[in-house]
Scaffold this active site. Structure first.
Site, mmCIF file in Angstrom:
data_model
loop_
_atom_site.group_PDB
_atom_site.id
_atom_site.type_symbol
_atom_site.label_atom_id
_atom_site.label_comp_id
_atom_site.label_asym_id
_atom_site.label_seq_id
_atom_site.Cartn_x
_atom_site.Cartn_y
_atom_site.Cartn_z
ATOM 1 N N SER A 61 0.810 -1.214 0.000
ATOM 2 C CA SER A 61 0.000 0.000 0.000
ATOM 3 C C SER A 61 0.850 1.273 0.000
ATOM 4 O O SER A 61 2.009 1.267 0.419
ATOM 5 C CB SER A 61 -0.927 0.010 1.217
ATOM 6 O OG SER A 61 -1.720 -1.155 1.243
HETATM 7 N N1 SAM Z 1 -0.557 -4.733 3.993
HETATM 8 C C1 SAM Z 1 0.108 -5.148 2.790
HETATM 9 C C2 SAM Z 1 1.490 -4.584 2.653
HETATM 10 O O1 SAM Z 1 1.889 -3.752 3.477
HETATM 11 O O2 SAM Z 1 2.183 -5.020 1.740
HETATM 12 C C3 SAM Z 1 -0.697 -4.828 1.569
HETATM 13 C C4 SAM Z 1 -1.674 -5.854 1.311
HETATM 14 S S1 SAM Z 1 -2.422 -5.937 -0.272
HETATM 15 C C5 SAM Z 1 -3.063 -4.343 -0.574
HETATM 16 C C6 SAM Z 1 -3.837 -6.903 0.227
HETATM 17 C C7 SAM Z 1 -3.505 -8.318 0.610
HETATM 18 O O3 SAM Z 1 -4.677 -8.958 1.084
HETATM 19 C C8 SAM Z 1 -2.995 -9.165 -0.559
HETATM 20 O O4 SAM Z 1 -1.754 -9.694 -0.254
HETATM 21 C C9 SAM Z 1 -4.054 -10.249 -0.699
HETATM 22 O O5 SAM Z 1 -3.548 -11.484 -1.130
HETATM 23 C C10 SAM Z 1 -4.615 -10.316 0.706
HETATM 24 N N2 SAM Z 1 -5.953 -10.898 0.837
HETATM 25 C C11 SAM Z 1 -7.049 -10.740 0.065
HETATM 26 N N3 SAM Z 1 -8.095 -11.408 0.574
HETATM 27 C C12 SAM Z 1 -7.651 -12.019 1.710
HETATM 28 C C13 SAM Z 1 -8.264 -12.860 2.682
HETATM 29 N N4 SAM Z 1 -9.551 -13.228 2.628
HETATM 30 N N5 SAM Z 1 -7.497 -13.300 3.716
HETATM 31 C C14 SAM Z 1 -6.203 -12.947 3.817
HETATM 32 N N6 SAM Z 1 -5.572 -12.163 2.918
HETATM 33 C C15 SAM Z 1 -6.286 -11.694 1.875
#
Ligand code: SAM
Length: 214
Positions: A61
């Site tokens: 992000s």
């Molecule tokens: N916080 C992260 C960082 O600092 O890099 C950014 C995360 S990215 C915007 C969103 C993440 O949520 C992705 O890695 C995606 O695979 C994960 N995601 C989506 N749905 C999910 C779920 N139901 N459970 C766990 N992770 C999930």
């Protein structure tokens, strides 16, 4: 310019100037080596004012969004926090600097494994990792002082609201797949206070309380 200087510029120009004033957050983001959380070919862009690709169609992000969401959690250092969407592990590191214990869930095994390796290598000892559907929360470890969802949900996940302590905060982007609104939901006894922050764009939250298909 060295990474330390890039980081300081990021803190000054992207965070302080936009109103992030929490000293702990500014200090943590001035310390955590964001360039280690991006793919090698993006190292030089790590401190840019936006999200970056981390593979598997996912993103790390924007620094400002990391700071704003962290600020919404109102951390004092004693909290037990649940993060949904470990991704690169950058937000996890910021949380680990500012709270007592972090539980983080990622749906993609390869991203979770990579983040775990890096965060362990940096030296964090207050993080528990899980691979799976975080939209259901982490029931065995509930309740949490704060829950942060770093992916966009179609609706506020009731499952997560149920895993907050009284006074606990849930920070979550909610809306359409292409555009969401950032909400902070505070549990007050049997009711929930909902505050709207800003428009944002996150990758979709998948799973039972998220979008049903990618
Ligand atoms: N916080 C992260 C960082 O600092 O890099 C950014 C995360 S990215 C915007 C969103 C993440 O949520 C992705 O890695 C995606 O695979 C994960 N995601 C989506 N749905 C999910 C779920 N139901 N459970 C766990 N992770 C999930």
């Amino acid at each position: 310019m060295g990474f330390e200087r890039c980081r300081q510029q990021m803190v000054d120009k992207q965070l302080k100037r936009r109103g992030i004033l929490d000293y702990g957050i500014l200090e943590a983001m001035g310390k955590v080596p964001r360039h280690r959380f991006v793919p090698p070919e993006l190292t030089l862009s790590a401190y840019h004012d936006g999200p970056l690709s981390i593979g598997k169609g996912q993103t790390i992000s924007q620094p400002y969004m990391v700071a704003l969401m962290t600020e919404c959690l109102e951390l004092e250092g004693k909290e037990k926090i649940l993060e949904i969407g470990t991704g690169s592990g950058y937000q996890t590191a910021i949380l680990a600097e500012l709270a007592k214990k972090i539980f983080t869930i990622e749906i993609h095994k390869c991203l979770s494994d990579k983040a775990r390796g890096l965060l362990t290598d940096i030296g964090y000892k207050n993080i528990e990792f899980r691979i799976g559907d975080g939209s259901k929360g982490w029931e065995e470890e509930a309740p949490f002082h704060g829950i942060i969802v770093t992916a966009g949900a179609p609706e506020i996940p009731v499952s997560l609201m149920e895993q907050l302590i009284d006074g606990g905060r849930l920070v979550v982007p909610v809306g359409a797949r292409s555009l969401q609104t950032l909400y902070k939901i505070t549990k007050q006894g049997d009711s929930f206070n909902k505050k709207e922050f800003t428009s944002c764009v996150f990758v979709p939250l998948l799973g039972e309380y998220g979008w049903k298909e990618n």
